[in-house]
Design a protein around this motif. Structure first.
Motif, PDB file in Angstrom:
ATOM      1  N   GLU A  93      27.872  -7.002  11.078  1.00 25.25           N
ATOM      2  CA  GLU A  93      26.437  -7.065  11.352  1.00 25.25           C
ATOM      3  C   GLU A  93      26.072  -6.188  12.548  1.00 25.25           C
ATOM      4  N   TYR A  97      23.749  -2.794  12.616  1.00 25.14           N
ATOM      5  CA  TYR A  97      22.642  -2.630  13.560  1.00 25.14           C
ATOM      6  C   TYR A  97      22.739  -1.275  14.270  1.00 25.14           C
ATOM      7  N   ARG A 100      21.974   1.625  11.898  1.00 22.91           N
ATOM      8  CA  ARG A 100      20.526   1.791  11.708  1.00 22.91           C
ATOM      9  C   ARG A 100      19.937   2.650  12.826  1.00 22.91           C
ATOM     10  N   GLN A 107      14.455  -2.171  11.085  1.00 23.33           N
ATOM     11  CA  GLN A 107      15.113  -3.389  10.587  1.00 23.33           C
ATOM     12  C   GLN A 107      14.675  -3.719   9.161  1.00 23.33           C
TER      13      GLN A 107
END
Length: 118
Positions: A93, A97, A100, A107
């Motif tokens: 995760e 993040y 991205r 998000q």
């Protein structure tokens, strides 16, 4: 492999049997490692065009970032990716993040869908 050896150490009392079981666990892990390396080589060959395209568009991506991108393109979940990258679910995760941010995505944007457009 370490968990398996720990279980063997916890359960066995005879030293010779203990040695035998540990050697077997190590041998099995060596075979699995070879199979995993073959799998990764094949995966990279299949996705070579995608990897090259991604690397050209985003030269700041690390090899781990690219590996995550390949898994995301395969539409794998974070739970499925975690053992393949040898990290925790939370680690995946966090990596998503950071990826991205490197790709300039919000998000709300789906990483998996984005990978299909690259």
């Amino acid at each position: 492999m370490i968990d398996n050896i720990q279980k063997i150490l916890d359960s066995e009392t005879d030293i010779n049997k203990l040695k035998s079981e540990i050697k077997k666990a190590i041998k099995i892990n060596a075979v699995n490692k070879h199979e995993w390396e073959t799998f990764e080589t094949n995966l990279n060959q299949i996705n070579n065009e995608f990897i090259v395209s991604l690397s050209k568009k985003y030269p700041n991506l690390t090899s781990k970032d690219i590996k995550l991108c390949v898994y995301l393109k395969m539409n794998l979940s974070s739970k499925e990716i975690a053992p393949m990258m040898n990290i925790s679910f939370r680690g995946v995760e966090l990596h998503r993040y950071r990826l991205r941010k490197k790709l300039g995505l919000t998000q709300e944007e789906s990483l998996s869908k984005f990978m299909l457009t690259v």
